[in-house]
Design an enzyme around this catalytic site. Structure first.
Site, PDB file in Angstrom:
ATOM      1  N   ARG A 115       0.829  -1.207   0.000  1.00 45.09           N
ATOM      2  CA  ARG A 115       0.000   0.000   0.000  1.00 45.09           C
ATOM      3  C   ARG A 115       0.862   1.255   0.000  1.00 45.09           C
ATOM      4  O   ARG A 115       0.616   2.209  -0.755  1.00 45.09           O
ATOM      5  CB  ARG A 115      -0.924  -0.005   1.234  1.00 45.09           C
ATOM      6  CG  ARG A 115      -2.078  -0.985   1.142  1.00 45.09           C
ATOM      7  CD  ARG A 115      -3.062  -0.783   2.275  1.00 45.09           C
ATOM      8  NE  ARG A 115      -2.541  -1.267   3.541  1.00 45.09           N
ATOM      9  CZ  ARG A 115      -2.821  -2.469   4.066  1.00 45.09           C
ATOM     10  NH1 ARG A 115      -3.597  -3.310   3.410  1.00 45.09           N
ATOM     11  NH2 ARG A 115      -2.327  -2.813   5.235  1.00 45.09           N
ATOM     12  N   CYS A 127      -4.220 -13.452  -3.184  1.00 44.19           N
ATOM     13  CA  CYS A 127      -3.734 -13.896  -1.878  1.00 44.19           C
ATOM     14  C   CYS A 127      -3.884 -15.404  -1.688  1.00 44.19           C
ATOM     15  O   CYS A 127      -3.908 -15.885  -0.549  1.00 44.19           O
ATOM     16  CB  CYS A 127      -4.458 -13.150  -0.762  1.00 44.19           C
ATOM     17  SG  CYS A 127      -6.243 -13.365  -0.752  1.00 44.19           S
TER      18      CYS A 127
END
Length: 417
Positions: free
Chosen positions: A235, A361
């Site tokens: 991020r 993921c």
């Protein structure tokens, strides 16, 4: 054979907090033996033993029971816990003849904490224990300020619960310990899904710091343990590519990607199908003074992307951080179709020069398959895509070199050229 023995001891200073422990450390518990007919995986450094690698009959073993692992000749290979109901039947804890007691757990958890202190510096909020990667299979510990969220995913880890909580209390003196045992993995192990506060009291949601931003974490009702710590470094890195403009944060959850990007002066539409998540996006935007730059939208991301493409909208950046579409190898093909659809639509509505952060993921989706999804998105849109960077999970989610399963997160930063 790889020698995984550990040199030296960790010196621990205990605080005054006390907790109960099921079994005194000075009591030697006899262990049953399990003979293996296949040892290549184990001797290569893996921590799992599958049912088809075991020579012994599995009747008579209790789920979570500690056992000695032997080869066909009777040579000692290590100690771990067994669950005859699971395909992953044994998970290795040590290759030494040592008791799996509070002292053992203290050393392992202390090593895990020291690693985070060495590589992160700031450990106010991070994953403190990451299962197999910290040689503690089935045990997850996330730290949110002075609160700990714990997941015990296996029958063996569940049997160690009281000792684990005791050690964490002594080492870290947390304000509360929340058990987030509501993972579907526990069902496979024959365990109930549950969540509760095991110690202390949760008076309010922790407000953690990530870079220059502050994020509320819903430790009681949020996904996983309340937050996706594994994407923290991604991020922060992606936000450096954004130079204003308007973009999307898709599968936004609590809006962490959106908050970091909006701090760069951009306008972000944060989309999630959960009304609770959308509420968290609004709260995190307000806490960071970004309510005017972040627009929360409650919608199905697949439908939202279809509509945006149909209406011909274009964006300067897009974040795609979906949940794990691949729960098992059996549904891999179906999951790949899902990844292809959202990535193709995202690429279609990016402006030339725009950036995409896309992730998967699931460890079932290999890096090669993930890159093929990106290639598919370029091909069907007849656009050139530049891979700016390939990334993985953060440093607090390390990878055990001999266990590829511990590397699960794939993240790519892509530019349309």
């Amino acid at each position: 054979m790889i020698d995984f023995s550990r040199d030296g001891r960790v010196n621990i200073t205990y605080n005054s907090r006390q907790a109960s422990c099921q079994t005194p450390d000075n009591k030697i518990i006899p262990m049953k033996d399990v003979k293996l007919k296949k040892t290549k995986r184990l001797l290569s450094g893996h921590l799992w033993v599958f049912s088809n690698e075991i020579a012994s009959r599995l009747s008579g073993y209790e789920p979570g029971e500690m056992v000695n692992l032997l080869d066909r000749q009777g040579n000692f290979l290590g100690r771990g816990y067994i669950n005859p109901r699971s395909l992953i039947t044994i998970r290795l804890l040590t290759r030494r003849k040592q008791e799996i007691n509070r002292r053992f757990l203290t050393e392992r958890i202390s090593d895990a904490i020291k690693y985070r202190e060495d590589v992160l510096g700031d450990t106010s909020s991070c994953r403190l224990v990451f299962g197999e990667a910290d040689l503690l299979p089935g045990i997850i510990v996330d730290k949110y300020n002075d609160l700990l969220a714990v997941q015990l995913l296996t029958a063996g880890a569940e049997r160690l619960k009281d000792k684990v909580i005791d050690v964490l209390a002594r080492l870290l003196n947390p304000s509360a310990v929340v058990m987030r045992n509501d993972s579907a993995f526990r069902t496979i192990e024959g365990l109930p899904e549950e969540k509760y506060v095991a110690m202390g009291e949760v008076k309010e949601m922790p407000l953690i710091r990530e870079g220059d931003s502050r994020i509320l974490v819903d430790v009681l009702e949020g996904q996983k343990t309340g937050f996706f710590l594994d994407q923290r470094e991604n991020r922060l890195a992606f936000s450096t590519l954004v130079k204003g403009g308007t973009g999307l944060d898709l599968f936004s959850y609590s809006g962490a990607w959106a908050v970091h990007i909006a701090r760069k002066g951009a306008r972000v539409i944060a989309v999630d199908s959960s009304s609770r998540a959308v509420e968290m996006i609004s709260r995190n935007a307000a806490i960071n003074g970004l309510s005017e730059r972040i627009e929360p939208v409650c919608a199905d991301v697949f439908d939202f992307l279809d509509a945006e493409r149909s209406e011909g909208r274009r964006y300067d950046f897009i974040v795609l951080d979906p949940p794990a579409f691949v729960k098992s190898k059996a549904n891999l093909k179906q999951a790949i179709r899902g990844y292809r659809a959202i990535n193709a639509n995202a690429v279609a509505i990016l402006k030339r020069g725009g950036f995409l952060a896309t992730s998967s993921c699931s460890h079932h989706l290999t890096l090669e398959a993930f890159l093929e999804v990106i290639q598919y998105a370029a091909r069907v849109n007849q656009r050139y895509l530049r891979i700016v960077e390939l990334r993985s999970q953060g440093r607090d989610h390390p990878v055990l070199a001999t266990m590829p399963e511990t590397r699960y997160l794939k993240c790519a930063f892509i530019q349309v050229i």
